[in-house]
Design a protein around this motif. Structure first.
Motif, PDB file in Angstrom:
ATOM      1  N   LEU A 111       0.818  -1.211   0.000  1.00  0.00           N
ATOM      2  CA  LEU A 111       0.000   0.000   0.000  1.00  0.00           C
ATOM      3  C   LEU A 111       0.855   1.266   0.000  1.00  0.00           C
ATOM      4  CD1 LEU A 111      -2.853   1.095  -0.043  1.00  0.00           C
ATOM      5  CD2 LEU A 111      -2.881   0.997   2.456  1.00  0.00           C
ATOM      6  N   VAL A 112       0.764   2.022  -1.076  1.00  0.00           N
ATOM      7  CA  VAL A 112       1.487   3.293  -1.208  1.00  0.00           C
ATOM      8  C   VAL A 112       0.819   4.359  -0.342  1.00  0.00           C
ATOM      9  CG1 VAL A 112       1.986   5.150  -2.850  1.00  0.00           C
ATOM     10  CG2 VAL A 112       2.354   2.754  -3.512  1.00  0.00           C
ATOM     11  N   ALA A 113      -0.521   4.433  -0.404  1.00  0.00           N
ATOM     12  CA  ALA A 113      -1.253   5.408   0.408  1.00  0.00           C
ATOM     13  C   ALA A 113      -2.730   5.064   0.384  1.00  0.00           C
ATOM     14  CB  ALA A 113      -1.055   6.830  -0.124  1.00  0.00           C
ATOM     15  N   TYR A 114      -3.444   5.475   1.430  1.00  0.00           N
ATOM     16  CA  TYR A 114      -4.897   5.337   1.490  1.00  0.00           C
ATOM     17  C   TYR A 114      -5.524   6.727   1.444  1.00  0.00           C
ATOM     18  CZ  TYR A 114      -9.626   4.734   3.205  1.00  0.00           C
ATOM     19  OH  TYR A 114     -11.000   4.789   3.321  1.00  0.00           O
ATOM     20  N   LEU A 115      -6.447   6.938   0.501  1.00  0.00           N
ATOM     21  CA  LEU A 115      -7.110   8.235   0.337  1.00  0.00           C
ATOM     22  C   LEU A 115      -8.567   8.096   0.769  1.00  0.00           C
ATOM     23  CD1 LEU A 115      -5.743   9.055  -3.264  1.00  0.00           C
ATOM     24  CD2 LEU A 115      -4.601   9.352  -1.050  1.00  0.00           C
ATOM     25  N   ASN A 116      -8.888   8.608   1.947  1.00  0.00           N
ATOM     26  CA  ASN A 116     -10.224   8.442   2.525  1.00  0.00           C
ATOM     27  C   ASN A 116     -11.106   9.657   2.263  1.00  0.00           C
ATOM     28  OD1 ASN A 116     -12.028   6.897   4.357  1.00  0.00           O
ATOM     29  ND2 ASN A 116     -11.817   8.698   5.685  1.00  0.00           N
ATOM     30  N   VAL A 117     -12.358   9.377   1.896  1.00  0.00           N
ATOM     31  CA  VAL A 117     -13.360  10.437   1.880  1.00  0.00           C
ATOM     32  C   VAL A 117     -14.573   9.921   2.634  1.00  0.00           C
ATOM     33  CG1 VAL A 117     -14.901  11.867   0.484  1.00  0.00           C
ATOM     34  CG2 VAL A 117     -12.557  11.484  -0.265  1.00  0.00           C
ATOM     35  N   ASP A 118     -14.892  10.538   3.747  1.00  0.00           N
ATOM     36  CA  ASP A 118     -16.091  10.172   4.499  1.00  0.00           C
ATOM     37  C   ASP A 118     -17.206  11.081   3.995  1.00  0.00           C
ATOM     38  OD1 ASP A 118     -18.053   9.978   6.553  1.00  0.00           O
ATOM     39  OD2 ASP A 118     -16.550   9.162   7.925  1.00  0.00           O
ATOM     40  N   GLU A 119     -17.190  12.345   4.405  1.00  0.00           N
ATOM     41  CA  GLU A 119     -18.159  13.328   3.917  1.00  0.00           C
ATOM     42  C   GLU A 119     -17.437  14.180   2.877  1.00  0.00           C
ATOM     43  OE1 GLU A 119     -18.446  15.228   7.644  1.00  0.00           O
ATOM     44  OE2 GLU A 119     -19.736  13.716   8.523  1.00  0.00           O
ATOM     45  N   SER A 120     -17.892  14.154   1.612  1.00  0.00           N
ATOM     46  CA  SER A 120     -17.199  15.009   0.637  1.00  0.00           C
ATOM     47  C   SER A 120     -17.681  16.449   0.756  1.00  0.00           C
ATOM     48  CB  SER A 120     -17.355  14.487  -0.793  1.00  0.00           C
ATOM     49  OG  SER A 120     -18.656  14.652  -1.279  1.00  0.00           O
ATOM     50  N   VAL A 121     -18.966  16.640   1.130  1.00  0.00           N
ATOM     51  CA  VAL A 121     -19.507  17.994   1.261  1.00  0.00           C
ATOM     52  C   VAL A 121     -20.266  18.092   2.586  1.00  0.00           C
ATOM     53  CG1 VAL A 121     -20.873  19.817   0.174  1.00  0.00           C
ATOM     54  CG2 VAL A 121     -19.759  18.092  -1.256  1.00  0.00           C
ATOM     55  N   ALA A 122     -19.589  18.483   3.646  1.00  0.00           N
ATOM     56  CA  ALA A 122     -20.208  18.644   4.967  1.00  0.00           C
ATOM     57  C   ALA A 122     -20.387  20.119   5.250  1.00  0.00           C
ATOM     58  CB  ALA A 122     -19.353  17.983   6.037  1.00  0.00           C
ATOM     59  N   GLY A 123     -21.134  20.781   4.406  1.00  0.00           N
ATOM     60  CA  GLY A 123     -21.344  22.203   4.598  1.00  0.00           C
ATOM     61  C   GLY A 123     -22.351  22.700   3.576  1.00  0.00           C
ATOM     62  N   ALA A 124     -22.846  23.917   3.807  1.00  0.00           N
ATOM     63  CA  ALA A 124     -23.893  24.472   2.961  1.00  0.00           C
ATOM     64  C   ALA A 124     -23.315  25.546   2.049  1.00  0.00           C
ATOM     65  CB  ALA A 124     -25.004  25.049   3.823  1.00  0.00           C
ATOM     66  N   ALA A 125     -23.284  25.243   0.750  1.00  0.00           N
ATOM     67  CA  ALA A 125     -22.814  26.237  -0.212  1.00  0.00           C
ATOM     68  C   ALA A 125     -23.718  27.470  -0.179  1.00  0.00           C
ATOM     69  CB  ALA A 125     -22.785  25.629  -1.610  1.00  0.00           C
ATOM     70  N   THR A 126     -24.992  27.262   0.160  1.00  0.00           N
ATOM     71  CA  THR A 126     -25.958  28.366   0.131  1.00  0.00           C
ATOM     72  C   THR A 126     -25.735  29.377   1.252  1.00  0.00           C
ATOM     73  OG1 THR A 126     -27.478  26.945   1.371  1.00  0.00           O
ATOM     74  CG2 THR A 126     -27.799  27.059  -1.007  1.00  0.00           C
ATOM     75  N   THR A 127     -24.989  29.014   2.290  1.00  0.00           N
ATOM     76  CA  THR A 127     -24.718  29.983   3.358  1.00  0.00           C
ATOM     77  C   THR A 127     -23.226  30.288   3.488  1.00  0.00           C
ATOM     78  OG1 THR A 127     -24.469  28.302   5.098  1.00  0.00           O
ATOM     79  CG2 THR A 127     -26.699  29.121   4.700  1.00  0.00           C
ATOM     80  N   ALA A 128     -22.420  29.808   2.516  1.00  0.00           N
ATOM     81  CA  ALA A 128     -20.967  29.872   2.691  1.00  0.00           C
ATOM     82  C   ALA A 128     -20.361  31.230   2.339  1.00  0.00           C
ATOM     83  CB  ALA A 128     -20.291  28.779   1.868  1.00  0.00           C
ATOM     84  N   GLY A 129     -21.133  32.109   1.701  1.00  0.00           N
ATOM     85  CA  GLY A 129     -20.561  33.402   1.311  1.00  0.00           C
ATOM     86  C   GLY A 129     -19.760  33.288   0.027  1.00  0.00           C
ATOM     87  N   SER A 130     -19.166  34.398  -0.393  1.00  0.00           N
ATOM     88  CA  SER A 130     -18.570  34.442  -1.735  1.00  0.00           C
ATOM     89  C   SER A 130     -17.332  33.550  -1.870  1.00  0.00           C
ATOM     90  CB  SER A 130     -18.213  35.883  -2.092  1.00  0.00           C
ATOM     91  OG  SER A 130     -17.317  36.384  -1.114  1.00  0.00           O
ATOM     92  N   GLU A 131     -16.629  33.308  -0.771  1.00  0.00           N
ATOM     93  CA  GLU A 131     -15.432  32.446  -0.874  1.00  0.00           C
ATOM     94  C   GLU A 131     -15.798  30.975  -0.986  1.00  0.00           C
ATOM     95  OE1 GLU A 131     -12.761  33.751  -1.477  1.00  0.00           O
ATOM     96  OE2 GLU A 131     -12.681  35.724  -0.518  1.00  0.00           O
ATOM     97  N   GLY A 132     -17.037  30.626  -0.624  1.00  0.00           N
ATOM     98  CA  GLY A 132     -17.474  29.243  -0.757  1.00  0.00           C
ATOM     99  C   GLY A 132     -17.114  28.375   0.433  1.00  0.00           C
ATOM    100  N   LEU A 133     -17.337  27.067   0.273  1.00  0.00           N
ATOM    101  CA  LEU A 133     -17.050  26.109   1.344  1.00  0.00           C
ATOM    102  C   LEU A 133     -15.547  25.968   1.537  1.00  0.00           C
ATOM    103  CD1 LEU A 133     -19.607  23.260   0.493  1.00  0.00           C
ATOM    104  CD2 LEU A 133     -19.731  24.918   2.368  1.00  0.00           C
ATOM    105  N   SER A 134     -15.159  25.601   2.748  1.00  0.00           N
ATOM    106  CA  SER A 134     -13.739  25.425   3.055  1.00  0.00           C
ATOM    107  C   SER A 134     -13.269  24.053   2.587  1.00  0.00           C
ATOM    108  CB  SER A 134     -13.516  25.529   4.565  1.00  0.00           C
ATOM    109  OG  SER A 134     -14.096  26.708   5.056  1.00  0.00           O
TER     110      SER A 134
END
Ligand SMILES: [Zn+2]
Length: 731
Positions: free
Chosen positions: A429-452
């Motif tokens: 195993l070279v590396a493990y790339l985990n994604v649990d929640e890909s989008v845990a935030g609201a783009a609609t309230t994130a402001g102009s810079e967007g989600l972190s």
């Protein structure tokens, strides 16, 4: 799970203010504009082309379709629906052109409710709903398959006792109660999620140790409800009846099936008796919405709590007094099959080196964010990589993908799979790339810079992750790198963007499926995801409607995540030289060590860490020298593939050298000397050393520092000998 990972990101911003500058180490000596870490110039050009083909494939419409499919029904571990989704996914991967699609079965001790009941019997009668209210705009609200309130692995029982409010239910809260003359022995503790954050399974262990008869944990609006902003269905935060389900397993001691600690629950495996399992709670516990908790809190008549213990409900918060509750929990704790789905695209040149991608499939209810946002991003990624293969483009190394099961219970599927294939994974195993929640935030309230964008990674892979972000677009149209810097600056309320060296969180806690690979098998890991306003975690409202109307209506963050996940995977799979940066790794270790010293004000006469500082400085030097020597040669493109491959094998072994087979004191399953997590799931660097220092056990601390010195010294020798053999054999 997954939320816990995000909460700890706060600590990373302290990194920004430190003057300890690492940025120089991320700079190359005037590389060509198209350079990629680990690639020769001609291969870098080809890789850029391949990546732009790859990035043109993922589509928001498809991601929305996948999301709709995975969130159509509640799908907790061991449910029929979750098992059907395993078959659905296996089928999708076969159609997408993936190879060796396999369903791995594990027979594990599972936990689900037969019945739960809670009533207040004094001073007034009140029966808790233990259910969430339906909102008409969302068609998924009245599905009879939605569970009520429960905690995975709660004990069964029937308790009637007085209620004590214990703030966040952390050890210091019980100290405060004691100072006020209040004991929780035999009482029902009412604590809240969570301030400061701690994993609910740590609250359960703490209440158990304090002798409480039962534990209730409720969601105060101060933490994830109306105090934060608009609530569902008008906004991303939790409405009054939302319940944060979850497991309370003591998986910070040993994760996975509680009855097979350290080995795989393959069919026919030996199991220990549940009574012997160190990770099973003995306390009865139940989560509550604030509308079920409020009558209990407001009917107390004892002394008022201090200001910092008050929540956001319009009541007087009190320690105790007058409130008696009857709570009854009947859990079905029985063996059930879990299924891990596995597939691969075999590498064209190095099939025995693996890049592993993974996401869990099981959800407490619909899993709109957790985990099906990650699942939607993953299936778009596998579709895109399948499409590349269809066009004749195969990665040099093998890419393996897994859909984990029972992550929500004890990180179970990934742990059992990791234990089953431990020997192979340690080599390949070279590396493990985990994604649990890909989008845990609201783009609609994130402001102009967007989600972190808020990834975490082992330090050796942080520079390549920063580099990859420059070649991916964020939904704003900027590069992901620029968006990342802008949101990091915003979130830290800083006036300048962070240094590249401070972008990646290199402190890694637990709470998701990377745990077995990093902490037990010593393999490098990366966690990826976007974060923002999100208050419906593990509730019924974390569903397709939330994502479609509040979270990511355009599904553009889902696709951005697919792209960065894919670019990182492709670079690791195609690189000539694996892009580990041990110079940077060493500078992060030096940083961790300084923080440990500053936080604990260690006196020289108690413990000297001078030698460890020296060893780390030598490791840093060796890492830099090797990196520079290799980068020069790689630019000239005259190095033979055999020579590069010899070095790759040596680099892979450096990461394995951080393992101590004896494990950290008291927790032998956790074998990594640099990384572990606290019982709260918070990140914990130099775990053996740090825990000994915090206990002021100076003898043990000295021994642990000695182990670290040896490991760092061994890796310095490794890098030096890798460099000298590299320079000796010019071809
Ligand atoms: Zn999760």
């Amino acid at each position: 799970m997954g939320l816990s990972l995000r909460r700890f990101a706060a600590s990373f911003f302290s990194f920004l203010t430190l003057t300890f500058a690492l940025s120089a180490q991320l700079k190359q000596d005037a590389p060509p504009a198209t350079a990629i870490l680990g690639f020769s110039p001609s291969h870098a050009a080809a890789e850029h082309q391949l990546e732009s083909t790859f990035q043109s494939i993922p589509s928001p419409e498809k991601a929305r379709e996948w999301h709709g499919a995975f969130t159509a029904e509640p799908h907790p571990a061991a449910s029929d629906r979750n098992n059907q989704l395993a078959d659905f996914l296996a089928d999708a991967w076969r159609k997408q052109g993936w190879e060796d699609v396999t369903l791995r079965r594990y027979d594990v001790l599972h936990s689900r409710p037969r019945s739960v009941f809670l009533e207040m019997i004094a001073p007034v009668q009140f029966t808790a709903a233990l259910r969430e209210d339906a909102y008409e705009v969302d068609p998924d609200m009245n599905n009879p398959a939605v569970s009520g309130s429960y905690f995975g692995y709660s004990a069964s029982g029937d308790v009637t006792a007085e209620v004590v409010y214990a703030h966040s239910g952390n050890p210091e809260d019980y100290d405060r109660l004691r100072k006020n003359g209040i004991s929780v022995k035999g009482k029902i503790v009412l604590a809240r999620y969570s301030n400061p954050y701690s994993y609910r399974g740590f609250k359960a262990l703490t209440a158990e140790r304090e002798g409480a008869a039962a534990l209730l944990i409720y969601s105060d609006p101060a933490e994830d409800g109306s105090t934060r902003g608009k609530v569902f269905p008008d906004g991303p935060w939790g409405p009054e009846s939302h319940i944060q389900r979850g497991a309370i397993t003591y998986d910070y001691i040993v994760p996975g099936d509680p009855t097979t600690p350290g080995w795989a629950s393959v069919p026919g495996a030996k199991h220990i008796a549940p009574e012997e399992a160190r990770s099973l709670p003995k306390i009865l516990a139940l989560p509550l919405s604030w509308c079920d908790a409020k009558p209990l809190l407001e009917n107390m008549d004892g002394p008022e709590v201090p200001l910092d213990w008050r929540g956001a409900l319009p009541i007087t918060y009190r320690f105790t007094g007058a409130v008696k509750v009857h709570v009854k929990v009947d859990m079905d704790t029985s063996m059930q099959p879990y299924t891990v789905v596995e597939a691969r695209i075999r590498g064209s040149e190095l099939p025995d080196e693996w890049v592993l991608l993974g996401n869990h499939r099981d959800a407490w209810v619909y899993g709109g964010v957790d985990p099906s946002s990650g699942t939607a991003s993953m299936v778009e990624l596998t579709r895109s990589l399948g499409e590349l293969k269809h066009r004749g483009i195969r990665p040099r190394r093998t890419i393996v993908v897994c859909s984990w099961d029972g992550e929500e219970y004890a990180l179970t599927g990934s742990t059992e799979w990791g234990e089953q294939f431990a020997d192979e994974l340690k080599k390949k195993l070279v590396a493990y790339l985990n994604v649990d929640e890909s989008v845990a935030g609201a783009a609609t309230t994130a402001g102009s810079e967007g989600l972190s964008f808020s990834p975490s990674a082992v330090a050796s892979l942080a520079p390549m992750l920063v580099e990859a972000s420059k070649d991916v677009h964020a939904p704003s149209g900027k590069s992901l790198y620029e968006a990342w810097r802008a949101t990091a600056m915003r979130d830290a309320k800083a006036s300048t963007p962070p240094l590249d060296s401070a972008l990646v969180e290199t402190r890694i806690g637990s709470g998701s499926d990377h745990t077995v690979f990093l902490n037990h098998l010593g393999r490098p890991v990366i966690n990826l995801g976007f974060t923002g306003d999100y208050g419906v975690y593990h509730s019924m409202y974390d569903d397709h409607y939330w994502m479609l109307h509040i979270g990511d209506p355009a599904f553009e963050y889902h696709v951005a995540l697919t792209r960065i996940w894919g670019v990182v995977a492709l670079r690791l799979a195609n690189a000539d030289l694996l892009p580990f940066d041990f110079g940077f790794n060493a500078s992060a270790l030096e940083q961790f060590l300084r923080e440990l010293e500053q936080k604990n004000k260690i006196e020289q006469r108690r413990l000297s860490l001078k030698r460890l500082h020296l060893r780390i400085a030598e490791f840093e030097k060796a890492g830099e020298l090797l990196r520079n020597a290799v980068a020069r040669d790689l630019l000239s493109s005259t190095v033979s593939p055999e020579k590069i491959q010899r070095l790759n094998e040596q680099l892979l072994r450096v990461e394995s050298n951080w393992l101590d087979p004896a494990g950290i004191p008291g927790r032998p399953w956790f074998q990594h000397l640099l990384y572990s997590s606290r019982y709260t799931y918070a990140h914990l660097e130099f775990p053996g050393l740090t825990e000994a220092v915090e206990k002021q056990d100076w003898k043990l601390a000295g021994d642990q520092a000695g182990l670290l010195e040896k490991a760092v010294e061994k890796n310095t020798r490794f890098l030096k000998s890798a460099q000298s053999s590299w320079e000796k054999n010019k071809q």
